[in-house]
Scaffold this active site. Sequence first.
Site, mmCIF file in Angstrom:
data_model
loop_
_atom_site.group_PDB
_atom_site.id
_atom_site.type_symbol
_atom_site.label_atom_id
_atom_site.label_comp_id
_atom_site.label_asym_id
_atom_site.label_seq_id
_atom_site.Cartn_x
_atom_site.Cartn_y
_atom_site.Cartn_z
ATOM 1 N N TRP A 77 -2.412 11.095 2.696
ATOM 2 C CA TRP A 77 -3.193 10.654 3.852
ATOM 3 C C TRP A 77 -2.441 10.888 5.162
ATOM 4 C CZ3 TRP A 77 -7.682 10.815 2.124
ATOM 5 C CH2 TRP A 77 -7.991 10.359 0.849
ATOM 6 N N LYS B 218 -10.878 -1.461 0.260
ATOM 7 C CA LYS B 218 -9.769 -1.846 -0.609
ATOM 8 C C LYS B 218 -9.543 -3.362 -0.577
ATOM 9 C CE LYS B 218 -7.797 2.671 0.399
ATOM 10 N NZ LYS B 218 -8.034 3.346 -0.887
ATOM 11 N N ASP C 166 -2.028 3.650 9.760
ATOM 12 C CA ASP C 166 -3.116 3.538 8.794
ATOM 13 C C ASP C 166 -2.733 2.399 7.855
ATOM 14 O OD1 ASP C 166 -4.861 3.751 6.661
ATOM 15 O OD2 ASP C 166 -4.586 5.911 6.375
#
Length: 361
Positions: free
Chosen positions: A102, A196, A172
Amino acid sequence: MSRVYNFSAGPSMLPEAVLKKAAAEMLDYNGSGQSVMEMSHRSKVFEEIINGCESLLREVLSIPENYKVLFLQGGASSQFAMIPMNLMKKHHKADFVLTGQWAKKAYSEAQKYGECNVVASSADKTFSYIPKLDPSTFSKDADYFYICMNNTIYGTHYNELPDTGDIPLVADISSCILSEPIDVSKFGLLFAGAQKNMGPAGLTVVIIREDLIQGVDEKVPTMFDYSIHVKNGSMYNTPPCYSIYMCKLVLEWIQNEIGGIEKMHELNQKKAKLLYDFLDQSKLFKGTVEPDSRSLMNVPFVTGNEELDKKFIKESIEAGFVNLKGHRTVGGMRASIYNAMPIEGVEKLIAFMKKFEAENQ
């Protein structure tokens, strides 16, 4: 049927109490005679929901007043472009630490908008650790410094934040938001996909310091301009209404049933310690992350034998433990033990692993 223990990295399991409350309110939310799924986002009823969600998020994370909270769409991946579009406005330069897929994607996207400097990477050991940083390699004129705080695929987590001085730190936090206390004031911008720890997929939360919203290039598309969403209270277009409602229920669960973010963190530490302690003494299973970089949320492990890994995954599903297969880029297994995973789920997984180990020595 009985519910399985879902160890998915996302979309992940939700607290059972939250699902039951959502089910009870599905046809009639708070006496409105309608579901949140079908109500107008301009209605007073939904206005109370979105304002309540923001208020709770500010309370849970102790967000300072000079930060704006945005409820957006497009997933966390959309932020890979929005961040450079909005923040690369002075020197068109940013620093990156590459700790997994990511962070690499964010780096690749940002390269379309300016100069990107990789100050460190853990690619040399399959992203199994958080690299030590040398401040002398940081760009003195960067518009921002980017990290992925918890790496879902590889199971690593920053236990010490880089000191970037006056350079805004951007993170992030998709797979660790709401799992631990966080000092928001140390960041210029934080963002997270909801699927999540916050609720179902469809919602992306951005927390941005007010001074970073100003002076965006007029060529930036309207939908990708943070200032537009700030001015319109996250309602420039129709927001992900139901996901915001679910996020509000999750925040209420953390506050009212868990006892707040500190208690949530304690519970997460306890769950992770149980699993890591077992992996450290196991003769069959082995964790893949260096101990000082371990995530509380995502725990990857292997047997060292691909066929045995496949057998374990197959038998785990039959035993009621789903989504333990590791990411396709790394293989093996991964147990994502987010906030909603009860400690009983971790204990039962360990018991199953002990049984599998005994049968496959």
